[in-house]
Design a protein around this motif. Structure first.
Motif, mmCIF file in Angstrom:
data_model
loop_
_atom_site.group_PDB
_atom_site.id
_atom_site.type_symbol
_atom_site.label_atom_id
_atom_site.label_comp_id
_atom_site.label_asym_id
_atom_site.label_seq_id
_atom_site.Cartn_x
_atom_site.Cartn_y
_atom_site.Cartn_z
ATOM 1 N N UNK A 32 -13.293 4.209 11.870
ATOM 2 C CA UNK A 32 -11.993 3.607 12.098
ATOM 3 C C UNK A 32 -11.273 3.448 10.749
ATOM 4 N N UNK A 33 -10.038 3.871 10.683
ATOM 5 C CA UNK A 33 -9.252 3.744 9.460
ATOM 6 C C UNK A 33 -8.584 2.378 9.400
ATOM 7 N N UNK A 34 -8.697 1.745 8.254
ATOM 8 C CA UNK A 34 -8.079 0.447 8.006
ATOM 9 C C UNK A 34 -6.784 0.668 7.236
ATOM 10 N N UNK A 35 -5.766 -0.057 7.634
ATOM 11 C CA UNK A 35 -4.468 0.045 6.952
ATOM 12 C C UNK A 35 -4.105 -1.324 6.388
ATOM 13 N N UNK A 36 -3.689 -1.313 5.146
ATOM 14 C CA UNK A 36 -3.180 -2.526 4.493
ATOM 15 C C UNK A 36 -1.741 -2.246 4.109
ATOM 16 N N UNK A 37 -0.860 -3.150 4.488
ATOM 17 C CA UNK A 37 0.524 -3.077 4.048
ATOM 18 C C UNK A 37 0.806 -4.335 3.247
ATOM 19 N N UNK A 38 1.312 -4.145 2.037
ATOM 20 C CA UNK A 38 1.691 -5.275 1.190
ATOM 21 C C UNK A 38 3.192 -5.205 0.972
ATOM 22 N N UNK A 39 3.895 -6.217 1.455
ATOM 23 C CA UNK A 39 5.339 -6.306 1.270
ATOM 24 C C UNK A 39 5.591 -6.946 -0.082
ATOM 25 N N UNK A 40 6.479 -6.340 -0.878
ATOM 26 C CA UNK A 40 6.672 -6.818 -2.248
ATOM 27 C C UNK A 40 8.144 -7.043 -2.570
ATOM 28 N N UNK A 41 8.335 -7.907 -3.561
ATOM 29 C CA UNK A 41 9.658 -8.186 -4.110
ATOM 30 C C UNK A 41 9.632 -7.897 -5.594
ATOM 31 N N UNK A 42 10.743 -7.446 -6.093
ATOM 32 C CA UNK A 42 10.861 -7.206 -7.525
ATOM 33 C C UNK A 42 10.973 -8.544 -8.249
ATOM 34 N N UNK A 43 10.670 -8.528 -9.528
ATOM 35 C CA UNK A 43 10.925 -9.714 -10.344
ATOM 36 C C UNK A 43 12.432 -9.935 -10.419
ATOM 37 N N UNK A 44 12.890 -11.177 -10.461
ATOM 38 C CA UNK A 44 14.334 -11.433 -10.559
ATOM 39 C C UNK A 44 14.951 -10.892 -11.850
ATOM 40 N N UNK A 45 14.125 -10.699 -12.863
ATOM 41 C CA UNK A 45 14.611 -10.213 -14.161
ATOM 42 C C UNK A 45 14.718 -8.693 -14.233
ATOM 43 N N UNK A 46 14.315 -8.000 -13.162
ATOM 44 C CA UNK A 46 14.299 -6.539 -13.135
ATOM 45 C C UNK A 46 15.389 -6.054 -12.189
ATOM 46 N N UNK A 47 16.145 -5.059 -12.615
ATOM 47 C CA UNK A 47 17.177 -4.502 -11.733
ATOM 48 C C UNK A 47 16.521 -3.751 -10.583
ATOM 49 N N UNK A 48 17.237 -3.634 -9.483
ATOM 50 C CA UNK A 48 16.703 -2.923 -8.325
ATOM 51 C C UNK A 48 16.472 -1.448 -8.665
ATOM 52 N N UNK A 49 17.340 -0.887 -9.488
ATOM 53 C CA UNK A 49 17.197 0.519 -9.888
ATOM 54 C C UNK A 49 15.915 0.714 -10.706
ATOM 55 N N UNK A 50 15.717 -0.180 -11.685
ATOM 56 C CA UNK A 50 14.502 -0.078 -12.510
ATOM 57 C C UNK A 50 13.254 -0.275 -11.662
ATOM 58 N N UNK A 51 13.300 -1.279 -10.790
ATOM 59 C CA UNK A 51 12.160 -1.553 -9.924
ATOM 60 C C UNK A 51 11.744 -0.306 -9.161
ATOM 61 N N UNK A 52 12.686 0.309 -8.438
ATOM 62 C CA UNK A 52 12.348 1.468 -7.609
ATOM 63 C C UNK A 52 11.893 2.657 -8.453
ATOM 64 N N UNK A 53 12.561 2.903 -9.564
ATOM 65 C CA UNK A 53 12.191 4.035 -10.429
ATOM 66 C C UNK A 53 10.798 3.828 -11.022
ATOM 67 N N UNK A 54 10.560 2.642 -11.579
ATOM 68 C CA UNK A 54 9.269 2.381 -12.211
ATOM 69 C C UNK A 54 8.146 2.402 -11.173
ATOM 70 N N UNK A 55 8.359 1.713 -10.068
ATOM 71 C CA UNK A 55 7.324 1.651 -9.041
ATOM 72 C C UNK A 55 7.009 3.043 -8.496
ATOM 73 N N UNK A 56 8.033 3.873 -8.327
ATOM 74 C CA UNK A 56 7.855 5.215 -7.782
ATOM 75 C C UNK A 56 7.203 6.180 -8.767
ATOM 76 N N UNK A 57 7.606 6.102 -10.031
ATOM 77 C CA UNK A 57 7.208 7.131 -10.998
ATOM 78 C C UNK A 57 6.089 6.727 -11.946
#
Length: 134
Positions: A1-26
């Motif tokens: 049986x495969x187990x799935x974990x989903x973790x919902x996350x928020x960026x730090x308030x000091x980080x822009x949304x653009x930086x967050x997505x780029x850094x997290x992705x790349x």
């Protein structure tokens, strides 16, 4: 049986949304995937990136949009395999400090369980009986 974990996350308030997505992705996956237990214990890893503009529009329409910036999804063959990743000393030495630079670990929320496919490739999953629209 495969187990799935989903973790919902928020960026730090000091980080822009653009930086967050780029850094997290790349950049973050390079660090996360460099840990041997991650490579050994996880069968699949993917990220879900929210779009703040679409989320804002849907909120205006009255839809209950979650207040997260993304979700990380991890798949493993057992709960023990999955939890071993997050308890591993190397994970804590390498990955956690990186996470602290762009996401709010205290605001994260986790779900763990199994996935049941009900609809795939435009048709019901095996064992599901539905009347299809012609």
């Amino acid at each position: 049986m495969t187990i799935r974990i989903t973790i919902f996350i928020k960026k730090l308030p000091t980080v822009s949304i653009e930086h967050f997505h780029k850094y997290w992705s790349e950049e973050h996956p390079k660090i996360f995937l460099s840990v041997p237990i991650v490579q050994k214990n996880l069968t699949h890893y993917q990220q879900f990136h929210t779009d703040p503009n679409i989320s804002a529009e849907l909120r205006k329409m009255g839809l209950p949009i979650a207040e997260y910036d993304g979700g990380a999804e991890f798949f493993a063959n057992s709960v023990e395999d999955a939890m071993a990743v997050f308890q591993d000393p190397e994970y804590h030495r390498v990955v956690v400090p990186d996470e602290m630079t762009f996401l709010d670990r205290d605001a994260a929320s986790m779900m763990i369980g199994t996935t049941e496919v009900k609809w795939e490739d435009g048709k019901p999953a095996e064992g599901i009986k539905v009347d299809l629209v012609q």
